[in-house]
Motif scaffolding. Structure first.
Motif, short mmCIF file in Angstrom:
data_model
loop_
_atom_site.label_atom_id
_atom_site.label_comp_id
_atom_site.label_asym_id
_atom_site.label_seq_id
_atom_site.Cartn_x
_atom_site.Cartn_y
_atom_site.Cartn_z
N PRO A 183 0.84 -1.20 0.00
CA PRO A 183 0.00 0.00 0.00
C PRO A 183 0.87 1.25 0.00
CG PRO A 183 0.04 -0.99 2.18
CD PRO A 183 0.74 -1.95 1.27
N THR A 192 -3.06 -7.60 5.21
CA THR A 192 -4.42 -7.98 4.83
C THR A 192 -4.58 -8.05 3.32
OG1 THR A 192 -5.30 -6.96 6.84
CG2 THR A 192 -6.85 -7.38 5.05
N THR A 193 -4.07 -7.05 2.60
CA THR A 193 -4.27 -7.00 1.15
C THR A 193 -3.31 -7.94 0.42
OG1 THR A 193 -2.80 -5.06 1.05
CG2 THR A 193 -5.18 -4.66 1.20
N TYR A 194 -2.02 -7.85 0.72
CA TYR A 194 -1.07 -8.72 0.03
C TYR A 194 -1.22 -10.16 0.51
CZ TYR A 194 3.27 -10.19 -2.23
OH TYR A 194 4.20 -10.81 -3.03
N THR A 247 -2.81 -3.12 6.93
CA THR A 247 -3.32 -3.00 5.56
C THR A 247 -2.50 -3.84 4.59
OG1 THR A 247 -4.13 -0.77 5.98
CG2 THR A 247 -3.81 -1.38 3.68
N ASP A 304 -7.21 -10.82 -8.75
CA ASP A 304 -8.10 -10.05 -7.89
C ASP A 304 -9.55 -10.16 -8.35
OD1 ASP A 304 -6.17 -9.20 -6.11
OD2 ASP A 304 -5.69 -7.39 -7.25
N ARG A 334 -3.91 -11.65 1.21
CA ARG A 334 -5.01 -12.29 0.49
C ARG A 334 -4.51 -12.90 -0.81
NH1 ARG A 334 -10.56 -10.13 -2.40
NH2 ARG A 334 -9.07 -9.25 -3.88
#
Length: 659
Positions: A214, A236-238, A233, A326, A240
């Motif tokens: 991020p 959580t995002t990477y 963040t 994604d 996933r």
């Protein structure tokens, strides 16, 4: 940084231990294919013709019981004929039509033989068991792992990971039975080194790291700080993408705990080193290296439904050989993968990606064993007027293998072709003058597909499947290729005395004075070899119109070790009883074999079988026959191969796991 590396090693050991624990705790074998036999009562018939009983006792009794109480007493002659033709375990039962009619007649059954056996190979017997053969999770194959890693870190970082070369390869030489779904210690050692190297390379390349992080993280790192909110963040995002599903709160807390730990050997480290440790732990996670299966409360008999993220991974790895993007993960999140229509919509999208083409090429490599293509014989190249040095031989070998892949990919993806197109197209794909000469075409400029004019067509006549590393062509090898790779027949290993018998047989003649067909016939004439070679040799003989380079020829020329021509023979490419589309197939040349192949039920089923086996890395079981039957019907009806692939991999089975 030294302390960071030391602490990293401790984390590596922890992650490695976890990987091994997961592997061994999920150990399980492949389920053998269920018997195709049916149990039926004794008809009580007693007046048995002796010829039928004696034939049965010699050729059938071992598998199907005594003649008077055989499990096949209700079979008509056409059914027995179909079984001899279609059932893999019966391919090497040498029984004539007359013997089949006698056996059926003696049981009081219909003795009429069919002229066109066309029984579908995969028949759905229990729809409620669909998907139950997928019981245990397995590790990613080497192809899946490298594709996943490249997707996660990008091509630039991926190219720098030297330790990836030590990851064990899964280029299966014979069949999927060679694959172990558990990690070995060599796998774990490689994973440790790869994860460390990836983490270091990412942190040493701010531009590349910024692509996965991020916006807040590179900014904070430049100031020597990392806030918990920003790190959460990132994980959580990477995470996933790495886990191929959302992380749980406890997983996030465990990963970012490195940033706030009070342990003496980690706490003083710069925040950049701590982020490197978090990355390393992500890349060692079992969720990355295994096909995890998360289930839902929904159950049905011996199976349980899987969640949408498991479905997303199954469809993505099946069609592209890599992780879900994604768009697919969002579709799982938004409930768009709950129906087969929703899953197929994503499947159609994925089939238009570069990953789908890559996966198809890998599947064809497995199907046709293109990793095993030999280098052409030196003297064969010399006689063709081609360079014969070692480097050129290796290059030609590689070009020959790639030409098959280029051909198959073009037919299936560019032309949206059918199985018939795959077997009959006259296009060739030379990329050098040497290969163009072997293919009998002129190299176009610029490089492009070119139509053959000498009768070469389809997959069966690619040089990769005809090439010999000997002075002469090898009919036995060619017959085995057709029998096993295109028809999925099972050939048992040769008897222990085969080599000696072949030597004894050929010692009485001069091989240079005979055509390759006669040499092969003499070599394999002893009784212990005859049963198998009756089904192998004729297929090789029909392909005799091609020389040892896979080049088209009109005459067979034989040379002595000094390179002088000593004999020449007219071509004899006729053969009968080929058992391709029907037991008594006859062919005059390779073109006739192609015609039979296009008509053949088992050839079309063989394509479906190889798509399934490559994707699932396991043998099909009876519970898989419902999905495979739909895909087989798609081939039989002339639908494009891309649609066949979709039907094979994306059907109701994708929603279930066996229990």
């Amino acid at each position: 940084m030294a302390k960071s590396r030391a602490r990293f090693f401790q984390f590596s050991l922890l992650a490695s231990s976890l990987l091994l624990m997961v592997s061994f705790n999920n150990c399980g074998g492949f389920k053998p294919e269920a018997s195709l036999g049916l149990s039926v009562p004794d008809s009580g018939q007693s007046n048995i013709p002796i010829n039928a009983k004696s034939t049965y006792d010699r050729k059938c009794q071992a598998c199907h019981g005594d003649f008077e109480s055989s499990t096949k007493r209700t079979r008509a002659a056409s059914q027995i004929q179909n079984a001899v033709y279609a059932v893999p375990a019966m391919k090497f039962v040498s029984v004539s039509d007359a013997e089949i009619k006698a056996i059926a007649s003696s049981w009081g059954g219909d003795a009429t033989l069919g002229n066109n056996p066309d029984q579908q190979r995969f028949v759905c017997s229990d729809p409620t068991a669909r998907g139950s053969s997928q019981r245990d999770m397995r590790r990613l194959t080497s192809h899946e792992f490298t594709n996943t890693l490249k997707d996660l870190v990008g091509a630039t970082i991926f190219a720098k990971i030297e330790s990836l070369a030590r990851y064990p390869s899964d280029d299966l030489e014979k069949d999927v039975g060679e694959f172990s779904k558990l990690h070995t210690f060599q796998h774990v050692d490689s994973i440790v080194n790869v994860s460390m190297e990836v983490a270091q390379e990412l942190m040493a390349a701010p531009t590349e790291f910024a692509k996965i992080a991020p916006a807040c993280l590179p900014q904070e790192l430049s100031q020597g700080i990392v806030t918990q909110a920003c790190m959460t963040t990132f994980v959580t995002t990477y995470g996933r993408r790495v886990f191929r599903r959302p992380l749980t709160a406890s997983e996030v807390a465990s990963l970012i705990g490195v940033m706030t730990t009070t342990q003496a050997d980690i706490n003083p480290l710069p925040v950049k080193d701590k982020v490197e440790l978090v990355l390393a732990r992500l890349f060692q996670s079992p969720s990355l290296h295994f096909h995890m299966i998360k289930t839902t409360p929904a159950t049905s008999a011996n199976r349980v439904k899987v969640d949408a993220y498991t479905v997303a991974s199954r469809i993505s790895y099946g069609l592209t050989g890599g992780p879900p993007d994604d768009t697919l993960l969002n579709a799982a999140r938004d409930g768009k993968l709950e129906t087969l229509e929703g899953v197929k919509a994503q499947g159609l999208r994925l089939q238009n990606t570069a990953g789908a083409r890559r996966q198809f090429r890998d599947m064809v490599t497995f199907w046709l064993r293109l990793n095993n293509v030999v280098s052409p014989a030196t003297n064969a190249l010399v006689r063709a007027g081609l360079p014969s040095d070692g480097a050129t031989r290796n290059r030609i070998r590689t070009e020959i293998a790639n030409e098959t892949l280029d051909f198959a990919e073009h037919i299936v993806f560019t032309l949206n072709g059918t199985y018939e197109d795959l077997m009959t197209s006259k296009l060739s794909f030379p990329k050098s003058n040497e290969l163009a000469k072997i293919l009998g075409v002129t190299l176009p400029s610029p490089i492009a597909p070119v139509a053959s004019t000498d009768g070469r067509q389809g997959l069966l006549m690619r040089p990769s499947l005809l090439l010999s590393n000997y002075e002469r062509e090898r009919p036995i090898y060619r017959g085995v290729v057709v029998r096993t790779r295109f028809l999925c027949d099972i050939i048992p290993p040769p008897p222990a005395d085969a080599d000696q018998a072949a030597t004894d047989n050929i010692s009485a003649v001069d091989p240079l004075s005979l055509p390759a067909r006669e040499v092969t016939s003499i070599t394999t004439k002893n009784t212990s070899c005859t049963v198998c070679h009756n089904l192998i040799n004729p297929l090789g003989y029909v392909l005799g119109g091609f020389g040892p380079l896979g080049e088209k020829r009109s005459l067979e020329r034989v040379y002595n070790p000094a390179g002088a021509e000593v004999s020449s023979f007219p071509l004899n490419t006729q053969a009968s009883d080929l058992n391709i589309a029907r037991p008594n197939d006859h062919a005059s040349d390779a073109a006739d074999v192609v015609k039979h192949m296009v008509e053949s039920t088992k050839a079309r089923a063989c394509l479906v079988q190889n798509i399934f086996r490559y994707n699932r890395v396991q043998q099909e079981s009876e519970s898989d026959h419902c999905g495979l039957g739909i895909a087989e019907a798609a081939v039989r009806s002339g639908r494009p191969v891309k649609e066949v692939i979709l039907e094979t991999l994306v059907n109701e089975d994708i929603f279930w796991k066996g229990i």
